[in-house]
Write a protein that holds these residues in place. Structure first.
Motif, PDB file in Angstrom:
ATOM      1  N   ILE A 127       0.908  -1.257  -0.031  1.00 53.15           N
ATOM      2  CA  ILE A 127      -0.002  -0.020   0.075  1.00 53.15           C
ATOM      3  C   ILE A 127       0.887   1.310  -0.153  1.00 53.15           C
ATOM      4  N   MET A 128       1.997   1.233   0.482  1.00 48.68           N
ATOM      5  CA  MET A 128       2.921   2.460   0.773  1.00 48.68           C
ATOM      6  C   MET A 128       3.996   2.397  -0.063  1.00 48.68           C
ATOM      7  N   SER A 129       4.093   1.187  -0.822  1.00 49.34           N
ATOM      8  CA  SER A 129       5.498   1.206  -1.927  1.00 49.34           C
ATOM      9  C   SER A 129       5.859   2.497  -2.824  1.00 49.34           C
ATOM     10  N   GLY A 130       7.009   2.908  -2.629  1.00 50.30           N
ATOM     11  CA  GLY A 130       7.332   4.059  -3.437  1.00 50.30           C
ATOM     12  C   GLY A 130       6.859   5.440  -2.897  1.00 50.30           C
ATOM     13  N   ILE A 131       6.249   5.425  -1.537  1.00 49.32           N
ATOM     14  CA  ILE A 131       5.766   6.658  -0.880  1.00 49.32           C
ATOM     15  C   ILE A 131       6.713   7.103  -0.046  1.00 49.32           C
ATOM     16  N   ASP A 132       7.381   8.093   0.035  1.00 55.06           N
ATOM     17  CA  ASP A 132       8.180   8.715   0.908  1.00 55.06           C
ATOM     18  C   ASP A 132       7.635   9.601   1.793  1.00 55.06           C
ATOM     19  N   ASP A 133       7.815  10.031   3.120  1.00 50.69           N
ATOM     20  CA  ASP A 133       7.231  10.892   4.041  1.00 50.69           C
ATOM     21  C   ASP A 133       6.952  12.189   3.216  1.00 50.69           C
ATOM     22  N   PHE A 134       5.811  12.801   3.487  1.00 48.13           N
ATOM     23  CA  PHE A 134       5.291  13.852   2.666  1.00 48.13           C
ATOM     24  C   PHE A 134       4.777  14.860   3.732  1.00 48.13           C
ATOM     25  N   SER A 135       4.790  16.299   3.104  1.00 50.83           N
ATOM     26  CA  SER A 135       4.037  17.354   3.712  1.00 50.83           C
ATOM     27  C   SER A 135       2.480  17.160   3.537  1.00 50.83           C
ATOM     28  N   TYR A 136       1.635  17.656   4.226  1.00 51.05           N
ATOM     29  CA  TYR A 136       0.295  17.577   4.202  1.00 51.05           C
ATOM     30  C   TYR A 136      -0.363  18.729   4.827  1.00 51.05           C
ATOM     31  N   ARG A 137      -1.562  19.185   4.036  1.00 51.47           N
ATOM     32  CA  ARG A 137      -2.235  20.257   4.653  1.00 51.47           C
ATOM     33  C   ARG A 137      -3.830  19.690   4.925  1.00 51.47           C
ATOM     34  N   SER A 138      -4.227  19.850   6.186  1.00 55.80           N
ATOM     35  CA  SER A 138      -5.615  19.428   6.367  1.00 55.80           C
ATOM     36  C   SER A 138      -5.722  19.506   7.877  1.00 55.80           C
ATOM     37  N   GLU A 139      -6.829  18.814   8.262  1.00 57.48           N
ATOM     38  CA  GLU A 139      -7.062  18.330   9.447  1.00 57.48           C
ATOM     39  C   GLU A 139      -6.077  17.299  10.043  1.00 57.48           C
ATOM     40  N   GLN A 140      -5.327  17.402  11.183  1.00 59.31           N
ATOM     41  CA  GLN A 140      -4.350  16.526  11.756  1.00 59.31           C
ATOM     42  C   GLN A 140      -5.152  15.614  12.536  1.00 59.31           C
ATOM     43  N   TYR A 141      -5.687  14.495  12.422  1.00 62.59           N
ATOM     44  CA  TYR A 141      -6.418  13.796  13.230  1.00 62.59           C
ATOM     45  C   TYR A 141      -5.719  13.167  14.591  1.00 62.59           C
ATOM     46  N   TYR A 142      -6.388  13.554  15.582  1.00 64.69           N
ATOM     47  CA  TYR A 142      -5.998  12.809  16.942  1.00 64.69           C
ATOM     48  C   TYR A 142      -7.014  11.899  17.165  1.00 64.69           C
ATOM     49  N   MET A 143      -6.641  10.480  17.594  1.00 62.38           N
ATOM     50  CA  MET A 143      -7.739   9.557  17.397  1.00 62.38           C
ATOM     51  C   MET A 143      -7.360   8.397  18.686  1.00 62.38           C
ATOM     52  N   HIS A 144      -8.644   7.902  19.000  1.00 65.44           N
ATOM     53  CA  HIS A 144      -8.392   6.777  19.847  1.00 65.44           C
ATOM     54  C   HIS A 144      -8.131   5.654  19.015  1.00 65.44           C
TER      55      HIS A 144
END
Length: 213
Positions: A127-144
């Motif tokens: 699912i994550m193959s070839g994807i490096d860490d990336f910057s994102y702009r959205s709601e940063q979800y805090y979850m249980h």
């Protein structure tokens, strides 16, 4: 042909109709036949058990006991479940069996729409193959979240908007089993325009395909 069901509705702030269109297009690109419904009554249909994949896009709202029971039974029997952001991770707050199945529940997004980083923790996963860490702009979800989840990506809270969570590492993308069914979730996707972000779109597309039987 694998058959998928998208059920959208609930709080309009998450643009469920637009999100459903984006997900439908992704699934059709993957060769699915896709049916779209707009009421939770669809979850009570016994034919759910014959599907390959169910995608809820239904922030908040309520499930009846029959809807909850039939949905969770279908996944336990092998139907895949996949979704994103509040459409799956902040749906049906009173339905604890639903939350148990999903592996997490939204509780906060300090600062609302902000810039943050997504850190890939399982680069070896398809699912994550070839994807490096990336910057994102959205709601940063805090979850249980359920510690049984297999976490594929995380984010770290800065504490700028809630000092007591400075440095907390929170899952962003995970997969898991629920009975015989596979479950995928990503907290990215507050607005439908985020499907234009290549990493987000790729993660959702691959994750849903993985979850489907």
């Amino acid at each position: 042909m694998r058959q998928a069901l998208i059920v959208w509705g609930g709080w309009e702030g998450h643009e469920p109709e637009q999100g459903a269109r984006a997900v439908k297009a992704l699934l059709e690109e993957e060769g699915f036949g896709v049916r779209v419904e707009t009421t939770t009554a669809a979850f009570a249909d016994p034919a759910l058990a014959e599907l390959s994949l169910i995608v809820p896009i239904y922030t908040m709202s309520k499930l009846s006991k029959d809807e909850e029971r039939n949905l969770t039974k279908a996944v336990e029997g092998g139907v895949g479940l996949g979704g994103y952001h509040g459409g799956m991770g902040d749906a049906f707050r009173e339905s604890t069996d639903y939350q148990f199945m999903c592996g997490g529940q939204w509780v906060a997004h300090p600062g609302n729409i902000i810039d943050y980083r997504v850190n890939v923790t399982r680069r070896d996963d398809p699912i994550m193959s070839g994807i490096d860490d990336f910057s994102y702009r959205s709601e940063q979800y805090y979850m249980h979240v359920d510690p049984a989840n297999e976490v594929l990506a995380t984010t770290t809270f800065s504490g700028d908007h809630a000092p007591w969570i400075d440095g907390v590492v929170m899952p962003v993308v995970w997969k898991r089993r629920h009975g015989q069914g596979k479950v995928f979730y990503s907290s990215l996707g507050h607005a439908a325009a985020e499907f234009e972000v290549p990493q987000m779109r790729t993660i959702i597309r691959r994750g849903l395909a993985w979850a489907a039987r």
